[in-house]
Design an enzyme around this catalytic site. Structure first.
Site, short mmCIF file in Angstrom:
data_model
loop_
_atom_site.label_atom_id
_atom_site.label_comp_id
_atom_site.label_asym_id
_atom_site.label_seq_id
_atom_site.Cartn_x
_atom_site.Cartn_y
_atom_site.Cartn_z
CB SER A 115 4.82 10.45 1.14
OG SER A 115 5.82 9.67 0.53
CD GLN A 153 -2.39 9.15 -0.60
OE1 GLN A 153 -3.58 8.97 -0.79
NE2 GLN A 153 -1.57 9.42 -1.61
NE ARG A 154 2.07 6.97 -3.92
CZ ARG A 154 2.89 7.60 -3.10
NH1 ARG A 154 2.42 8.33 -2.13
NH2 ARG A 154 4.19 7.51 -3.26
CE LYS A 184 7.83 2.22 -0.86
NZ LYS A 184 7.55 3.03 -2.06
CB CYS A 223 3.84 9.74 -5.81
SG CYS A 223 3.83 8.67 -7.25
CG ASN A 281 11.71 5.18 -12.88
OD1 ASN A 281 12.28 4.81 -13.90
ND2 ASN A 281 11.78 4.49 -11.75
#
Length: 176
Positions: free
Chosen positions: A7, A10-11, A24, A125, A69
């Site tokens: 997920s 795409q961003r 990450k 998100c 957050n």
């Protein structure tokens, strides 16, 4: 202390399909060094909390908040205010976003948003959906704010909140 998920792709354009399941921080480090092998990337693969944030931020001149957050945003803002560090904040939600630059001695996140998240706030998100172009707009504007702070150029968004809506193409700046 998060890993790349499908997920994110795409961003979060630093990551690709082969990075799924990778921390990450490591995926981002690899992406940056592919672009420029001479850049030095320091990674901190951990969740930020009250016990570790101050020593973490002390070593930096400017902080760019890209977290997802509200409690962490407040912690970053409070710590930057205490340490006298400039903070460039950007956030997106679906097709819209907002930006704010916190300079030492000026308005903070608490001054703008209060001490507690809204009852309907901080929806994930992946569940709500984020238009990748909104992330690109917010990230580019946030990067411009950081560059303005570092180079002492222009007029950062201190004591002002910028909002944008990509459905209507409205961009607004509110004085605080």
């Amino acid at each position: 202390a998060d890993t790349v998920g499908i997920s994110n792709l795409q961003r979060q354009i630093m990551h690709g399909t082969p990075d799924i399941g990778t921390p990450k921080t490591e995926s981002a480090r690899r992406a940056m060094t592919r672009v420029n092998p001479d850049v030095v990337v320091l990674t901190h693969d951990m969740m930020v909390d009250a016990s570790n944030i101050e020593p973490l931020l002390e070593g930096y001149d400017v902080v760019a908040d890209c977290c997802d957050n509200f409690p962490t945003r407040l912690l970053i803002s409070d710590t930057c205010a205490r340490l006298g560090k400039p903070l460039a904040y950007a956030a997106v939600d679906r097709f819209s976003g907002q930006l704010f630059t916190q300079l030492p001695g000026h308005r903070t996140m608490r001054d703008i948003f209060g001490a507690e998240p809204r009852a309907d706030g901080d929806c994930g998100c992946a569940r709500r959906g984020i238009l990748n172009a909104a992330v690109g707009v917010a990230g580019s504007l946030q990067a411009a704010e950081v560059i303005k702070i570092i180079t002492r150029t222009g007029d950062p968004l201190s004591d002002r909140l910028m909002t944008f809506d990509l459905v209507t193409m409205d961009f607004n700046i509110f004085s605080l």
